[in-house]
Structure formats: structure tokens, C-alpha cells
Design a protein around this motif. Structure first.
Motif, PDB file in Angstrom:
ATOM      1  N   GLY A 199     -37.547 -60.794  46.970  1.00 40.78           N
ATOM      2  CA  GLY A 199     -38.495 -59.612  46.621  1.00 40.78           C
ATOM      3  C   GLY A 199     -39.092 -59.920  45.369  1.00 40.78           C
ATOM      4  O   GLY A 199     -40.051 -59.132  44.931  1.00 40.78           O
ATOM      5  N   PHE A 244     -39.836 -51.714  56.561  1.00 44.16           N
ATOM      6  CA  PHE A 244     -39.275 -52.414  55.544  1.00 44.16           C
ATOM      7  C   PHE A 244     -38.098 -51.427  54.867  1.00 44.16           C
ATOM      8  O   PHE A 244     -37.064 -52.056  54.542  1.00 44.16           O
ATOM      9  N   LYS A 245     -38.346 -50.364  54.628  1.00 45.28           N
ATOM     10  CA  LYS A 245     -37.555 -49.555  54.201  1.00 45.28           C
ATOM     11  C   LYS A 245     -36.220 -49.487  54.923  1.00 45.28           C
ATOM     12  O   LYS A 245     -35.032 -49.253  54.448  1.00 45.28           O
ATOM     13  N   ASN A 248     -34.138 -52.392  54.337  1.00 48.12           N
ATOM     14  CA  ASN A 248     -33.467 -52.188  53.003  1.00 48.12           C
ATOM     15  C   ASN A 248     -32.260 -51.316  53.085  1.00 48.12           C
ATOM     16  O   ASN A 248     -30.948 -51.606  52.636  1.00 48.12           O
ATOM     17  N   ASP A 249     -32.500 -50.103  53.629  1.00 47.56           N
ATOM     18  CA  ASP A 249     -31.588 -49.143  53.544  1.00 47.56           C
ATOM     19  C   ASP A 249     -30.309 -49.464  54.196  1.00 47.56           C
ATOM     20  O   ASP A 249     -29.130 -48.852  54.026  1.00 47.56           O
ATOM     21  N   PHE A 253     -31.164 -56.660  53.937  1.00 46.94           N
ATOM     22  CA  PHE A 253     -31.436 -57.782  52.736  1.00 46.94           C
ATOM     23  C   PHE A 253     -30.369 -58.021  51.859  1.00 46.94           C
ATOM     24  O   PHE A 253     -29.485 -57.135  51.694  1.00 46.94           O
ATOM     25  N   SER A 257     -32.459 -57.460  45.981  1.00 48.80           N
ATOM     26  CA  SER A 257     -33.266 -58.361  46.635  1.00 48.80           C
ATOM     27  C   SER A 257     -34.903 -58.571  45.705  1.00 48.80           C
ATOM     28  O   SER A 257     -35.613 -59.363  45.734  1.00 48.80           O
ATOM     29  N   GLN A 402     -42.583 -53.570  47.648  1.00 47.56           N
ATOM     30  CA  GLN A 402     -41.506 -53.500  46.549  1.00 47.56           C
ATOM     31  C   GLN A 402     -40.970 -52.188  46.252  1.00 47.56           C
ATOM     32  O   GLN A 402     -40.038 -51.707  45.958  1.00 47.56           O
ATOM     33  N   ILE A 405     -38.806 -50.487  48.655  1.00 50.63           N
ATOM     34  CA  ILE A 405     -37.390 -51.204  48.834  1.00 50.63           C
ATOM     35  C   ILE A 405     -36.621 -50.828  47.491  1.00 50.63           C
ATOM     36  O   ILE A 405     -35.550 -50.647  47.172  1.00 50.63           O
TER      37      ILE A 405
END
Length: 427
Positions: A199, A244-245, A248-249, A253, A257, A402, A405
Motif C-alpha cells: 500500500g 477495498f475497505k 482491509n477491515d 491484508f 499495509s 489508501q 484503508i
């Protein structure tokens, strides 16, 4: 009196001799510059500059350059390599005086657009070696019906995965978003980082391609965003950011990241701590060098239901080789580009670097390249991010990844990115 006459004769003779010498010298200079480079006509060495960003290719290029110089003893190639981010920012400036980058590589998309707008590509439409390339893979180097650059690499910008880990856990590449989430959960429960995500640098710009490819299948979507006909606050982009979120949550990842570089993410993958690496096929060779026992494959997340998916993956034709329009050694530069375009030399490059190439009929030797080559028969989409014409807009898009994240909502990140694009539209 007689002596004075003789002196006049001597003076006239000397003047005539000097004038004749100047005329001969002038003719000699004219002859040297009539259609040929000085090095070629005089037998002296012509030095050309070759610039690019792929440090991992230096050893292979050194070998190819040595072969080229042996076949062309009056031409010497000086290669200079720069980090990719620095190359993106500074390559165009290096081309402006004609002394650097007689042959140069460029990225498709915004960099190609900027360099072509500055008229720094010599047109190569009539080059004989164009016939060595697959015609359907040359579009990224074309503008206004002219071939300005030749994409040399065929890359799949989608995650690499560890085949051994997948087989051990009885996993296969998923066909829809729910299956992809289940895959990641299984990997996490078994102690693996599902996705090594760089990231801090290339991750957002790489992974967004396969994450959005089926959320919006319009090939002109980025042109519409940049003209104001579509917005990042539209449902498809908000959904992409929310996915994406979600990754991540759910801790799919690795930790921190956003502080992870490409090299660190690659190490996590090569050490088999992570089962997927969110970069692309261009890193397969490097991973194999770090871990010769690793077995690699390619996949792309399908972010919609299986029956709604149009594309299976993402491809890019990149590392586009061109000749500087301001070069003082165009003939020598074109000779070098023609040499790299020959099948046997492209084959040496491909197998030496682990990269697929756009040159026709190349034979690939490694299992990784052979596996990547099977993707030529799949329905893949040209990397959407490279179709963002404005570099500032591209930055706004990757920064929004980004942002989610880092904790922002998908709606907030999309709104902020759209505000930046709105400013650029007004300029």
C-alpha cells in the motif's frame, strides 16, 4: 620595381592557395553531414543513450547490448536505469536536450500521452521491424494513426498466488466476490496473510484494476470521468472502494499495509507467509529467484456475481520502447531498437527476465511464463488505470484507495477524490 611585381605574384599565389584550402575543407564538412551520422561516415564510434526503469533487467540487457555492439562495432550503448517513480516524474525532462534517451522506455497512459504531446517520440510507423510484433498488442504506443512506441512487455496486472498453499487447503481461484471473501477467510484461519498488499507504493494503482474491471465494464469510463460525464461518487466506484475497505477491515491484508513497500510485500509472499501478492505477473520471476521452490499462478478477484462478470483479468502492454525525436543519433538508435525487436533477442529478454513479450512466436521456457502465456486466451481488459490521461487525476484515484484503508468511508474517500478531479477539469 621588378622585385615589387614578384612580391605581388607571391601574395596572390598564397591567397589563392588559402581560398582553395578553405573550399576543400568546406566540402569535407558538408560531406560528413549529408544524411549520415558522423560516426558512421568516418568510422568513429557513435554513443547512444538507453534509459529505462527496470533495474531487475540490467543483467539481461547487458548481455544483449554486448551482442549488439559486437554486430555494430561503431555504435556503443550506454544504459542508465532509474527508480520507476523517479522515471515517471523526470524522464520527459531528460529527453528535452536530445543528449539522453536516444532510445527510451515509457509507461502507457499518462506518461505516453505527455511525451507524445511534447512531440518527443520519433515516428516509427514505417519501421520494418514492426512486422515482428503482434499487431493487436501495439495500440498503447499509437496516437493519431502513428506508431510512436513499441510496447515490449505483456503484463498481467492482477494478483500472483501460491499454488502449493492453494492445493494444500483445497482452494481454487474464485468465480465471484463471495467466493473470494471465503477464500481469504480460509487462508486467514489457516495462519496465512491472504493478500500481501504494497500500500505504500504500487499496490493501490495495481490492485484497483482487477477490483474495478467488472464493477464498471465501460472502456471509456475514465475519459468520461475526466470530462465530467461520470463521477467517482457514482455507485460503481463507491462499491469498488467499499470492497477495498472490506478486505482491509476483515484483516485480509497484512498489518500496516499502507507502510508496506513492493519489496517488503514481495518478501512476505516469497517466504510463503502470504498466499497472494497484489501486484502482477512482472514480479513472478523475482519471487522465483527468492524462493526457487515456490509454484506460482495468476488470478483476479471477481467483484460481482459470476453471471455478471465480463472480464477474467487485466493485461497491460508496457515498457514501450521509442526513439527520441531530438536525438542526434536516430539511425543508430533505430538500429538498436530493431535489434531488440528481433525474435531471438526478444526471446532472450523474455526468458532471462521472466517477462512475456509482444514480439510474435517467442518460445517461453519457464513454468511461470508458460502459465502466464495461457492468459492470452482469456478475456482480459487493458489496464483501466492507464487510461486516466491526467497524472493528477490518476493520483486522486489511487489516493482514494489508501484513504479507505486508512479508515475513511468509501463515500468520503470518493467525494474527496472527485473534488480533486473537479478542480483539474476547471483548469
Amino acid at each position: 620595381m621588378k622585385r615589387g611585381v614578384n612580391m605581388k605574384k607571391i601574395t596572390v599565389t598564397i591567397l589563392m592557395f588559402l581560398i582553395s584550402a578553405l573550399v576543400v575543407a568546406g566540402c569535407g564538412n558538408s560531406s560528413t553531414n549529408s544524411g549520415k551520422e558522423a560516426g558512421e561516415s568516418s568510422g568513429k564510434t557513435t554513443k547512444i543513450s538507453f534509459i529505462h526503469w527496470r533495474g531487475e533487467d540490467v543483467k539481461v540487457f547487458d548481455g544483449l547490448i554486448a551482442e549488439f555492439e559486437k554486430a555494430n562495432p561503431t555504435i556503443k550503448v550506454e544504459m542508465n536505469v532509474f527508480p520507476s517513480e523517479q522515471y515517471l516524474a523526470n524522464a520527459q525532462a531528460k529527453l528535452l536536450d536530445g543528449a539522453s534517451g536516444d532510445v527510451f522506455a515509457s509507461f502507457p497512459g499518462a506518461q505516453f500521452g505527455s511525451i507524445s504531446k511534447a512531440e518527443l517520440y520519433a515516428e516509427l510507423s514505417d519501421a520494418d521491424f514492426a512486422a515482428n510484433y503482434s499487431p493487436n498488442l501495439l495500440a498503447a504506443g499509437q496516437k493519431d494513426g502513428k506508431q510512436l512506441a513499441f510496447p515490449y512487455q505483456l503484463v498481467y496486472n492482477q494478483p500472483i498466488y501460491n499454488k502449493t498453499i492453494f492445493e494444500k487447503l483445497n482452494l481454487t481461484p474464485p468465480n465471484d466476490w463471495e467466493q473470494f471473501l471465503q477464500l481469504c477467510e480460509t487462508l486467514k484461519k489457516n495462519g496465512y496473510i491472504p493478500i500481501a498488499f504494497p500500500g505504500a507504493d504500487i499496490g493501490p494503482g495495481q490492485f484497483i484494476n482487477s477490483m474495478m474491471m467488472n464493477n464498471n465494464t465501460d472502456e471509456d469510463i475514465w475519459a468520461k470521468v475526466e470530462s465530467g460525464q461520470a463521477k467517482l461518487t457514482d455507485e460503481w466506484f463507491v462499491r469498488t472502494l467499499s470492497q477495498f475497505k472490506e478486505l482491509n477491515d476483515k484483516e485480509y491484508f497484512q498489518k500496516d499495509s499502507l507502510g508496506t513497500s513492493k519489496d517488503i510485500a514481495g518478501s512476505l509472499f516469497a517466504q510463503e507467509k502470504a498466499a497472494m501478492l497484489a501486484t502482477g505477473s512482472y514480479m513472478m520471476s523475482g519471487m522465483k529467484q527468492q524462493n526457487p521452490n515456490i509454484e506460482l499462478g495468476l488470478l483476479a478477484p471477481i467483484t460481482v456475481a459470476a453471471d455478471q462478470a465480463v472480464y477474467e483479468g487485466i493485461h497491460t502492454t508496457t515498457f514501450m520502447l521509442g526513439v527520441n525525436a531530438l536525438s542526434k543519433h536516430k539511425d543508430a538508435a533505430i538500429k538498436f531498437l530493431a535489434f531488440l525487436s528481433e525474435k531471438q533477442n526478444a526471446e532472450k529478454y523474455a526468458n532471462g527476465t521472466g517477462q512475456l513479450v509482444t514480439v510474435k512466436d517467442v518460445s517461453y521456457k519457464t513454468p511461470e511464463l508458460q502459465h502466464s502465456a495461457t492468459w492470452m486466451d482469456k478475456k482480459t481488459r487493458f489496464q483501466p488505470r492507464y487510461l486516466i490521461a491526467n497524472a493528477a487525476n490518476e493520483k486522486a484515484v489511487t489516493t482514494s484507495v489508501q484513504a479507505v484503508i486508512a479508515g475513511k468511508t468509501a463515500e468520503e474517500a470518493a467525494k474527496n477524490a472527485q473534488a480533486l478531479i473537479d478542480q483539474n477539469i476547471k483548469k
